[in-house]
Scaffold this active site. Structure first.
Site, PDB file in Angstrom:
ATOM      1  N   SER A 144      31.247 -20.952  37.485  1.00 44.26           N
ATOM      2  CA  SER A 144      29.906 -20.113  37.341  1.00 44.26           C
ATOM      3  C   SER A 144      30.123 -18.938  36.231  1.00 44.26           C
ATOM      4  O   SER A 144      31.192 -18.738  35.963  1.00 44.26           O
ATOM      5  CB  SER A 144      29.385 -19.373  38.559  1.00 44.26           C
ATOM      6  OG  SER A 144      28.533 -18.525  38.422  1.00 44.26           O
ATOM      7  N   TYR A 157      32.185 -14.394  46.386  1.00 38.41           N
ATOM      8  CA  TYR A 157      31.304 -15.451  45.615  1.00 38.41           C
ATOM      9  C   TYR A 157      32.056 -15.194  44.116  1.00 38.41           C
ATOM     10  O   TYR A 157      32.551 -16.280  43.590  1.00 38.41           O
ATOM     11  CB  TYR A 157      29.982 -15.474  45.464  1.00 38.41           C
ATOM     12  CG  TYR A 157      29.395 -16.679  44.514  1.00 38.41           C
ATOM     13  CD1 TYR A 157      29.598 -17.882  45.172  1.00 38.41           C
ATOM     14  CD2 TYR A 157      28.879 -16.348  43.170  1.00 38.41           C
ATOM     15  CE1 TYR A 157      29.097 -18.821  44.360  1.00 38.41           C
ATOM     16  CE2 TYR A 157      28.397 -17.407  42.936  1.00 38.41           C
ATOM     17  CZ  TYR A 157      28.562 -18.693  43.123  1.00 38.41           C
ATOM     18  OH  TYR A 157      28.156 -19.667  42.250  1.00 38.41           O
TER      19      TYR A 157
HETATM   20  N1  LIG Z   1      22.400 -22.953  41.632  1.00 38.78           N
HETATM   21  C1  LIG Z   1      23.224 -22.000  40.677  1.00 38.78           C
HETATM   22  O1  LIG Z   1      22.533 -21.010  40.323  1.00 38.78           O
HETATM   23  C2  LIG Z   1      24.747 -22.046  40.455  1.00 38.78           C
HETATM   24  C3  LIG Z   1      25.024 -21.436  39.596  1.00 38.78           C
HETATM   25  C4  LIG Z   1      26.329 -21.369  39.079  1.00 38.78           C
HETATM   26  C5  LIG Z   1      27.338 -22.111  39.784  1.00 38.78           C
HETATM   27  N2  LIG Z   1      26.751 -22.685  40.796  1.00 38.78           N
HETATM   28  C6  LIG Z   1      27.753 -23.643  41.695  1.00 38.78           C
HETATM   29  O2  LIG Z   1      27.351 -24.899  41.560  1.00 38.78           O
HETATM   30  C7  LIG Z   1      27.788 -25.602  42.793  1.00 38.78           C
HETATM   31  C8  LIG Z   1      26.698 -26.312  43.309  1.00 38.78           C
HETATM   32  O3  LIG Z   1      25.626 -25.351  43.575  1.00 38.78           O
HETATM   33  P1  LIG Z   1      24.171 -26.179  43.760  1.00 38.78           P
HETATM   34  O4  LIG Z   1      23.110 -24.999  43.074  1.00 38.78           O
HETATM   35  O5  LIG Z   1      23.982 -27.499  43.654  1.00 38.78           O
HETATM   36  O6  LIG Z   1      24.217 -25.870  45.326  1.00 38.78           O
HETATM   37  P2  LIG Z   1      23.246 -26.540  46.588  1.00 38.78           P
HETATM   38  O7  LIG Z   1      22.013 -26.941  46.067  1.00 38.78           O
HETATM   39  O8  LIG Z   1      23.052 -25.608  47.656  1.00 38.78           O
HETATM   40  O9  LIG Z   1      24.200 -27.689  47.015  1.00 38.78           O
HETATM   41  C9  LIG Z   1      25.457 -27.640  47.721  1.00 38.78           C
HETATM   42  C10 LIG Z   1      26.076 -28.950  47.818  1.00 38.78           C
HETATM   43  O10 LIG Z   1      27.445 -28.804  48.413  1.00 38.78           O
HETATM   44  C11 LIG Z   1      27.368 -29.438  49.701  1.00 38.78           C
HETATM   45  N3  LIG Z   1      27.895 -28.888  50.906  1.00 38.78           N
HETATM   46  C12 LIG Z   1      27.937 -27.500  51.223  1.00 38.78           C
HETATM   47  N4  LIG Z   1      28.898 -27.256  52.242  1.00 38.78           N
HETATM   48  C13 LIG Z   1      29.671 -28.438  52.174  1.00 38.78           C
HETATM   49  C14 LIG Z   1      30.736 -28.977  53.131  1.00 38.78           C
HETATM   50  N5  LIG Z   1      31.231 -28.114  53.970  1.00 38.78           N
HETATM   51  N6  LIG Z   1      31.003 -30.101  53.002  1.00 38.78           N
HETATM   52  C15 LIG Z   1      30.502 -31.152  52.176  1.00 38.78           C
HETATM   53  N7  LIG Z   1      29.579 -30.719  51.290  1.00 38.78           N
HETATM   54  C16 LIG Z   1      28.976 -29.419  51.519  1.00 38.78           C
HETATM   55  C17 LIG Z   1      25.781 -29.508  50.315  1.00 38.78           C
HETATM   56  O11 LIG Z   1      25.437 -30.763  50.910  1.00 38.78           O
HETATM   57  P3  LIG Z   1      25.120 -30.417  52.652  1.00 38.78           P
HETATM   58  O12 LIG Z   1      24.620 -29.257  53.074  1.00 38.78           O
HETATM   59  O13 LIG Z   1      24.494 -31.799  52.749  1.00 38.78           O
HETATM   60  O14 LIG Z   1      26.697 -30.545  53.067  1.00 38.78           O
HETATM   61  C18 LIG Z   1      25.205 -29.686  48.797  1.00 38.78           C
HETATM   62  O15 LIG Z   1      25.090 -31.209  48.283  1.00 38.78           O
HETATM   63  C19 LIG Z   1      28.272 -24.556  43.762  1.00 38.78           C
HETATM   64  O16 LIG Z   1      29.824 -24.634  43.546  1.00 38.78           O
HETATM   65  C20 LIG Z   1      27.804 -23.142  43.245  1.00 38.78           C
HETATM   66  O17 LIG Z   1      28.781 -22.148  43.346  1.00 38.78           O
HETATM   67  C21 LIG Z   1      25.470 -22.994  41.160  1.00 38.78           C
END
Ligand SMILES: NC(=O)c1ccc[n+]([C@@H]2O[C@H](COP(=O)([O-])OP(=O)(O)OC[C@H]3O[C@@H](n4cnc5c(N)ncnc54)[C@H](OP(=O)(O)O)[C@@H]3O)[C@@H](O)[C@H]2O)c1
Length: 294
Positions: A144, A157
């Site tokens: 990130s 985080y």
């Molecule tokens: N969105 C942003 O603004 C942003 C910015 C920078 C970086 N990121 C990073 O990008 C990554 C993805 O973020 P996102 O925005 O796609 O988040 P998201 O929409 O909340 O998706 C998170 C994913 O992780 C899975 N997950 C969570 N806990 C889990 C567990 N215990 N076991 C297996 N799977 C699990 C969730 O599926 P289930 O709930 O079905 O398990 C979901 O598929 C993260 O690492 C986040 O920190 C996000």
């Protein structure tokens, strides 16, 4: 198993049920490899797999909580039972928490460390040796822009993303000339459920930064990985944010981020039960030190 009895290379996406992981799975599927979709929600995974198959790709689903004991071994067993090996691992499972570190529940904070750091490291370290032996493939880890600075009021985080970037960049260097790539992707805010579940969408800092679409981030991540890049920073706003974070001295940056990520309605870390602004934040005491006699 292929006609020759060989295992086939697969792209394994952890955190594939929604958001950036789902989008990377869809982009990777267009390149023709079988995609193994892992996350906890079986139903959501089945929908993603259906969409990939409708678009002409091949997809498998593995409902899996990566925090469960033996999750990584279960994943390896699934691959082997389906005559697949992990050619590319995408670590996209992660969550964020906003609030004072002394106020947020300890279990949730440690859960963040387990998911964003421990599970990512375990999957990476279990699957990399096979890639090195085969001299192909690699890992995409979701970092990130938060990996470039400490982040008051989202302390763990930001720290977890600092780990992800440091770990990934070091591995990239270690694996030079092995045919294996480790890429860290460092986006700014992306329009996914993450913004609501982490509480980030309620803070001023995330409100002012432009949001990227997950498809755009996925395309940049996949193409960057294929090109052997160490670090992929999708979008101009993320690049400018990182430039700012690396140029501005911490003495200025940390109070600024703290101010932008704190909300006046947050409970005060001193435990008074009042909100921060009414308590320790009153009259410019922005460091959270209780004023004498209050
Ligand atoms: N969105 C942003 O603004 C942003 C910015 C920078 C970086 N990121 C990073 O990008 C990554 C993805 O973020 P996102 O925005 O796609 O988040 P998201 O929409 O909340 O998706 C998170 C994913 O992780 C899975 N997950 C969570 N806990 C889990 C567990 N215990 N076991 C297996 N799977 C699990 C969730 O599926 P289930 O709930 O079905 O398990 C979901 O598929 C993260 O690492 C986040 O920190 C996000």
């Amino acid at each position: 198993m292929t006609p020759g009895g060989q295992q086939r290379p697969a792209v394994v996406v952890v955190g594939a049920s929604r958001g950036i992981g789902k989008a990377i799975a869809e982009v990777a599927a267009r390149d023709g490899a079988p995609i193994v979709l892992a996350a906890r929600s079986a139903e959501a995974l089945a929908t993603v797999a259906d969409n990939i198959r409708k678009a002409g790709g091949e997809a498998f689903t593995v409902p899996l909580d990566v925090l469960a004991d033996d999750a990584a071994r279960d994943l390896e067993r699934f691959l082997s039972a389906n005559s697949l090996f992990c050619d590319v691992l995408v670590n996209s499972a992660g969550y964020g928490l906003r609030g004072g570190a002394t106020v947020l529940p300890l279990e949730e904070q440690l859960g963040l460390v387990d998911l964003n750091i421990r599970a990512l490291a375990e999957l990476t370290l279990r699957l990399l040796p096979g890639m090195v032996a085969r001299r192909r493939g690699g890992v995409i880890n979701l970092g990130s822009v938060a990996s470039f600075t400490p982040g008051p009021y989202m302390a763990l985080y930001y720290a977890s993303k600092g780990f992800v970037r440091s770990f990934s960049e070091a591995l990239h260097e270690e694996l030079r000339r092995t045919g294996v790539t480790v890429t860290c992707v460092a986006p700014g805010p992306v329009s996914t459920e993450f913004l609501a579940t982490s509480g980030a969408n309620r803070v001023a800092l995330f409100k002012v930064l432009p949001k990227l679409e997950s498809d755009y981030v996925a395309e940049k991540a996949w193409r960057g990985f294929k090109a052997g890049r160490r670090l992929v920073i999708p979008g101009l706003s993320a690049k400018l944010t990182i430039l700012l974070a690396t140029l501005v001295p911490s003495a200025i940056m940390l109070p600024l981020i703290g101010r932008l990520q704190r909300r006046s309605k947050d409970p005060c870390p001193c435990g008074s039960g009042k909100n921060f602004t009414a308590c320790c934040g009153a009259r410019g005491n922005s460091r959270g030190i209780p004023a004498q006699g209050r």
